[in-house]
Design a protein around this motif. Structure first.
Motif, PDB file in Angstrom:
ATOM      1  N   GLN A  58       0.816  -1.216   0.000  1.00 55.96           N
ATOM      2  CA  GLN A  58       0.000   0.000   0.000  1.00 55.96           C
ATOM      3  C   GLN A  58       0.850   1.267   0.000  1.00 55.96           C
ATOM      4  O   GLN A  58       0.485   2.250  -0.654  1.00 55.96           O
ATOM      5  N   ASP A  80       3.991   0.877  -3.396  1.00 60.57           N
ATOM      6  CA  ASP A  80       3.636   0.640  -4.802  1.00 60.57           C
ATOM      7  C   ASP A  80       3.118   1.942  -5.393  1.00 60.57           C
ATOM      8  O   ASP A  80       1.936   2.126  -5.612  1.00 60.57           O
ATOM      9  N   ARG A  81       4.023   2.846  -5.662  1.00 60.26           N
ATOM     10  CA  ARG A  81       3.639   4.183  -6.120  1.00 60.26           C
ATOM     11  C   ARG A  81       3.145   4.204  -7.560  1.00 60.26           C
ATOM     12  O   ARG A  81       2.374   5.069  -7.933  1.00 60.26           O
ATOM     13  N   ASP A  82       3.585   3.219  -8.368  1.00 56.68           N
ATOM     14  CA  ASP A  82       3.122   3.188  -9.759  1.00 56.68           C
ATOM     15  C   ASP A  82       1.918   2.261  -9.957  1.00 56.68           C
ATOM     16  O   ASP A  82       1.474   2.043 -11.080  1.00 56.68           O
ATOM     17  N   GLN A  83       1.411   1.713  -8.855  1.00 56.70           N
ATOM     18  CA  GLN A  83       0.188   0.898  -8.856  1.00 56.70           C
ATOM     19  C   GLN A  83       0.241  -0.302  -9.806  1.00 56.70           C
ATOM     20  O   GLN A  83      -0.740  -0.648 -10.448  1.00 56.70           O
ATOM     21  N   ASP A  84       1.405  -0.982  -9.834  1.00 55.33           N
ATOM     22  CA  ASP A  84       1.531  -2.168 -10.678  1.00 55.33           C
ATOM     23  C   ASP A  84       1.444  -3.466  -9.880  1.00 55.33           C
ATOM     24  O   ASP A  84       1.676  -4.550 -10.410  1.00 55.33           O
ATOM     25  N   GLY A  85       1.110  -3.365  -8.599  1.00 54.21           N
ATOM     26  CA  GLY A  85       0.960  -4.552  -7.761  1.00 54.21           C
ATOM     27  C   GLY A  85       2.250  -5.049  -7.139  1.00 54.21           C
ATOM     28  O   GLY A  85       2.264  -6.106  -6.519  1.00 54.21           O
TER      29      GLY A  85
END
Length: 142
Positions: free
Chosen positions: A20, A23-28
């Motif tokens: 949470q 993962d700043r680029d929201q790639d999991g």
């Protein structure tokens, strides 16, 4: 060598929390650069306090140093504001580091004994408790 690792962060906080906040680029996947920056910040903070009393780098990282590094890195990862329990851990780590720096707390690893500090005139000073027996408090006994 960092004092803590991604695995240490996950062990303390859980994979869900680390994902949470890292993962700043929201790639999991936790961003390696974000984790590295948090761990480097933690290392620099710890070093800033302990180098006053101990030779760095440590031959073996004391467990307490690892705990402090995890608490500091975890706090740093919560860029948008850390929950109270994360702030509490961070404050505790900083307080203990201040105690180490001031000589009120010692690291227990034998490899990390304090180095004597020398003054500009070449004298060596030893940091420790006040002497129990002095010529002043032994007057009348000698």
């Amino acid at each position: 060598m960092s004092y803590a690792s991604l695995e240490d962060l996950i062990e303390r906080a859980s994979a869900v929390e680390i994902l949470q906040v890292a993962d700043r680029d929201q790639d999991g996947v936790a961003d390696p650069s974000v984790i590295e920056a948090a761990l480097a910040h933690a290392d620099n903070t710890v070093n800033g306090y302990v180098r006053v009393r101990y030779a760095l780098p440590f031959a073996a990282v004391p467990d307490l140093v690892r705990t402090w590094a995890v608490s500091i890195a975890r706090y740093f990862l919560h860029a948008d504001g850390a929950p109270d329990y994360v702030v509490r851990d961070w404050k505790e780590a900083i307080a203990e580091l201040k105690d180490v720096s001031a000589g009120r707390m010692q690291l227990t690893a034998a490899e990390n004994q304090p180095e004597p500090q020398s003054s500009p005139d070449g004298r060596i000073s030893v940091v420790g408790p006040e002497p129990v027996f002095t010529s002043e408090n032994l007057k009348g006994w000698l």
